[in-house]
Design a protein around this motif. Sequence first.
Motif, PDB file in Angstrom:
ATOM      1  N   CYS A 415      42.032  47.382  18.058  1.00  0.00           N
ATOM      2  CA  CYS A 415      41.330  48.662  18.010  1.00  0.00           C
ATOM      3  C   CYS A 415      42.061  49.650  17.090  1.00  0.00           C
ATOM      4  O   CYS A 415      41.450  50.318  16.256  1.00  0.00           O
ATOM      5  N   LEU A 416      43.376  49.716  17.221  1.00  0.00           N
ATOM      6  CA  LEU A 416      44.140  50.679  16.414  1.00  0.00           C
ATOM      7  C   LEU A 416      44.065  50.329  14.928  1.00  0.00           C
ATOM      8  O   LEU A 416      43.955  51.213  14.078  1.00  0.00           O
ATOM      9  N   THR A 417      44.111  49.036  14.625  1.00  0.00           N
ATOM     10  CA  THR A 417      44.067  48.605  13.230  1.00  0.00           C
ATOM     11  C   THR A 417      42.777  49.075  12.572  1.00  0.00           C
ATOM     12  O   THR A 417      42.772  49.538  11.433  1.00  0.00           O
ATOM     13  N   ARG A 418      41.671  49.024  13.317  1.00  0.00           N
ATOM     14  CA  ARG A 418      40.391  49.492  12.785  1.00  0.00           C
ATOM     15  C   ARG A 418      40.356  51.019  12.662  1.00  0.00           C
ATOM     16  O   ARG A 418      39.561  51.573  11.912  1.00  0.00           O
ATOM     17  N   ALA A 419      41.211  51.708  13.448  1.00  0.00           N
ATOM     18  CA  ALA A 419      41.167  53.173  13.492  1.00  0.00           C
ATOM     19  C   ALA A 419      41.928  53.835  12.356  1.00  0.00           C
ATOM     20  O   ALA A 419      41.841  55.039  12.164  1.00  0.00           O
ATOM     21  N   ILE A 420      42.716  53.054  11.620  1.00  0.00           N
ATOM     22  CA  ILE A 420      43.534  53.638  10.543  1.00  0.00           C
ATOM     23  C   ILE A 420      42.882  53.329   9.195  1.00  0.00           C
ATOM     24  O   ILE A 420      42.606  52.179   8.892  1.00  0.00           O
ATOM     25  N   ARG A 421      42.619  54.388   8.410  1.00  0.00           N
ATOM     26  CA  ARG A 421      42.024  54.184   7.091  1.00  0.00           C
ATOM     27  C   ARG A 421      43.103  54.354   6.012  1.00  0.00           C
ATOM     28  O   ARG A 421      43.947  55.245   6.119  1.00  0.00           O
ATOM     29  N   TYR A 422      43.049  53.506   5.005  1.00  0.00           N
ATOM     30  CA  TYR A 422      44.026  53.552   3.914  1.00  0.00           C
ATOM     31  C   TYR A 422      43.330  53.980   2.629  1.00  0.00           C
ATOM     32  O   TYR A 422      42.125  53.811   2.475  1.00  0.00           O
ATOM     33  N   ALA A 423      44.117  54.557   1.694  1.00  0.00           N
ATOM     34  CA  ALA A 423      43.579  54.898   0.373  1.00  0.00           C
ATOM     35  C   ALA A 423      44.601  54.467  -0.667  1.00  0.00           C
ATOM     36  O   ALA A 423      45.795  54.327  -0.369  1.00  0.00           O
ATOM     37  N   GLY A 424      44.124  54.271  -1.907  1.00  0.00           N
ATOM     38  CA  GLY A 424      45.019  53.848  -2.978  1.00  0.00           C
ATOM     39  C   GLY A 424      45.875  54.989  -3.520  1.00  0.00           C
ATOM     40  O   GLY A 424      47.013  54.794  -3.920  1.00  0.00           O
ATOM     41  N   GLY A 425      45.300  56.219  -3.512  1.00  0.00           N
ATOM     42  CA  GLY A 425      46.006  57.361  -4.097  1.00  0.00           C
ATOM     43  C   GLY A 425      46.295  58.437  -3.073  1.00  0.00           C
ATOM     44  O   GLY A 425      45.861  58.331  -1.926  1.00  0.00           O
ATOM     45  N   PRO A 426      47.047  59.482  -3.483  1.00  0.00           N
ATOM     46  CA  PRO A 426      47.437  60.549  -2.539  1.00  0.00           C
ATOM     47  C   PRO A 426      46.237  61.204  -1.838  1.00  0.00           C
ATOM     48  O   PRO A 426      45.156  61.310  -2.398  1.00  0.00           O
ATOM     49  N   VAL A 427      46.471  61.633  -0.604  1.00  0.00           N
ATOM     50  CA  VAL A 427      45.431  62.191   0.263  1.00  0.00           C
ATOM     51  C   VAL A 427      45.948  63.517   0.807  1.00  0.00           C
ATOM     52  O   VAL A 427      47.120  63.629   1.147  1.00  0.00           O
ATOM     53  N   LEU A 428      45.094  64.519   0.870  1.00  0.00           N
ATOM     54  CA  LEU A 428      45.498  65.803   1.467  1.00  0.00           C
ATOM     55  C   LEU A 428      45.432  65.703   2.981  1.00  0.00           C
ATOM     56  O   LEU A 428      44.515  65.087   3.521  1.00  0.00           O
ATOM     57  N   SER A 429      46.375  66.331   3.683  1.00  0.00           N
ATOM     58  CA  SER A 429      46.263  66.319   5.138  1.00  0.00           C
ATOM     59  C   SER A 429      45.286  67.411   5.572  1.00  0.00           C
ATOM     60  O   SER A 429      45.170  68.459   4.933  1.00  0.00           O
ATOM     61  N   PRO A 430      44.523  67.179   6.653  1.00  0.00           N
ATOM     62  CA  PRO A 430      43.525  68.153   7.092  1.00  0.00           C
ATOM     63  C   PRO A 430      44.194  69.413   7.641  1.00  0.00           C
ATOM     64  O   PRO A 430      45.360  69.380   8.032  1.00  0.00           O
ATOM     65  N   PRO A 431      43.469  70.553   7.683  1.00  0.00           N
ATOM     66  CA  PRO A 431      44.047  71.775   8.242  1.00  0.00           C
ATOM     67  C   PRO A 431      44.231  71.622   9.751  1.00  0.00           C
ATOM     68  O   PRO A 431      43.573  70.793  10.361  1.00  0.00           O
ATOM     69  N   LEU A 432      45.126  72.417  10.323  1.00  0.00           N
ATOM     70  CA  LEU A 432      45.312  72.378  11.776  1.00  0.00           C
ATOM     71  C   LEU A 432      44.297  73.267  12.471  1.00  0.00           C
ATOM     72  O   LEU A 432      43.754  72.927  13.508  1.00  0.00           O
ATOM     73  N   PHE A 433      44.081  74.451  11.868  1.00  0.00           N
ATOM     74  CA  PHE A 433      43.161  75.434  12.466  1.00  0.00           C
ATOM     75  C   PHE A 433      42.011  75.677  11.507  1.00  0.00           C
ATOM     76  O   PHE A 433      42.201  75.720  10.299  1.00  0.00           O
ATOM     77  N   TYR A 434      40.834  75.882  12.058  1.00  0.00           N
ATOM     78  CA  TYR A 434      39.702  76.292  11.236  1.00  0.00           C
ATOM     79  C   TYR A 434      39.452  77.790  11.365  1.00  0.00           C
ATOM     80  O   TYR A 434      39.130  78.453  10.395  1.00  0.00           O
ATOM     81  N   ASP A 435      39.535  78.313  12.586  1.00  0.00           N
ATOM     82  CA  ASP A 435      39.281  79.740  12.814  1.00  0.00           C
ATOM     83  C   ASP A 435      40.270  80.265  13.819  1.00  0.00           C
ATOM     84  O   ASP A 435      40.543  79.597  14.778  1.00  0.00           O
TER      85      ASP A 435
END
Length: 435
Positions: A415-435
């Motif tokens: 299950c965990l293996t399917r839950a992790i997505r990989y990319a070839g190049g750098p990725v931005l981390s998502p924001p912690l807060f929206y509002d």
Amino acid sequence: MTAPTIERLIEIKRDGGSHTPAEIDQLVLGFASGDVPDYQMSAWLMAAYLNGLDADETVWLTDAMVRSGRVVDLSAIPGVKVDKHSTGGVADTATLVIAPLVAACGVPVAKMSGRGLGHTGGTLDKLESIPGFRVELSADEFIACVRDVGVAVVAQTPEIDPADKKMYALRDVTATVPSIPLIVASIISKKVAGGADAILIDVKVGSGAFMRTLEQARALAAELVRVGHALGRDVACELTDMNQPLGMAVGNALEVAEAIRLLSGQSASHALREVARMSAARLLVMAGKASELDDAAAMVDEALSSGAALEAMRRWFAAQGGDPAVVDDPSLLPRAAMTREVLAERDGYIAGFEAAEVGRAAMLAGAGRRTLDESIDPGAGLVLAVRTGDRVEKGHRVATLHGATADRLDAAEECLTRAIRYAGGPVLSPPLFYD
Ligand code: URA
Ligand code: CA
């Protein structure tokens, strides 16, 4: 004047009409007492789901639900009593950190929590992994604990909001959960009955959350604040990201250990620390301890660096029967029989997680319940070693699984293996807060 029949009330909502407060009382209090049968309430819930409730009806519904049971009276405790609620998410270790942080700053924390089902894993299960810890306090013990130690986190007692318990069970099996007025009434009625004056609600947004889009989450937050105010409570909402787990640990004792490490100043997830710091600061402002968020954040930082927050955690655990020695030595917490490392499948970057699936992996390892009476393995779960944006090489450790048997770990790993997505190049981390 005789009251309308329940059938007539269903008809009104079916045809898009509005109810009076007396009609809502008749329906909700009648349902809580058993006079209104499940089949009529189910029909009304579907009519309300489809046609909505107007602004007044939502307030009246919430108020009727509060009056279906007992309201905890915390007025004997001086100051503004606060509560922090989360709409559910994966690895929401934050409550375990925020409660002692806020208490250490002199603001009483009074939290009643429901039992978790499924992947999210409740705060109560986390606390029960501490040897001896009791979450089943009576309302009077709850009040005494808040008064004497400044913090209590307990299971919601059956006399609190019985209408919600029955309505939620029906909504769950009649496809009527995702309705903003029904969700708002459910959450706010429980919080009002729990007795706190100021309530901070963390509305999670993203793949691991109840509200998947920012727009839905904003609409829910606005209604939570409005209805809370209408019932005389100060409610504020923060919208936080649930596209990846907040902490690195997912699992009961594993999350308690992570919370302890954070409060003792040892390495911890940056995301978890920031969200906990800002939530604690917001609660201090709501309680009137500081007028600006910056000043409140400075008080929180002081409670962290002085060890006051860790001491508050020790007192809190002991007051609810838990072994306070775990705070100095987290290895005293229960541990799973086996561990296994999960390795990166390829070279590249971590593009993101299916947070709900990460939670499910922990549940499969033994950390959650698939049915209400299934028991939990307190030491089970997983600890991530990477976050979104991290660079990895094939064979690099991305997580460690904890569980009782190889079968459990096999299921969790898949299950965990399917839950992790990989990319070839750098990725931005998502924001912690929206509002
Ligand atoms: N959480 C609640 O307590 N109630 C709802 O209806 C949805 C989420
Ligand atoms: Ca919850």
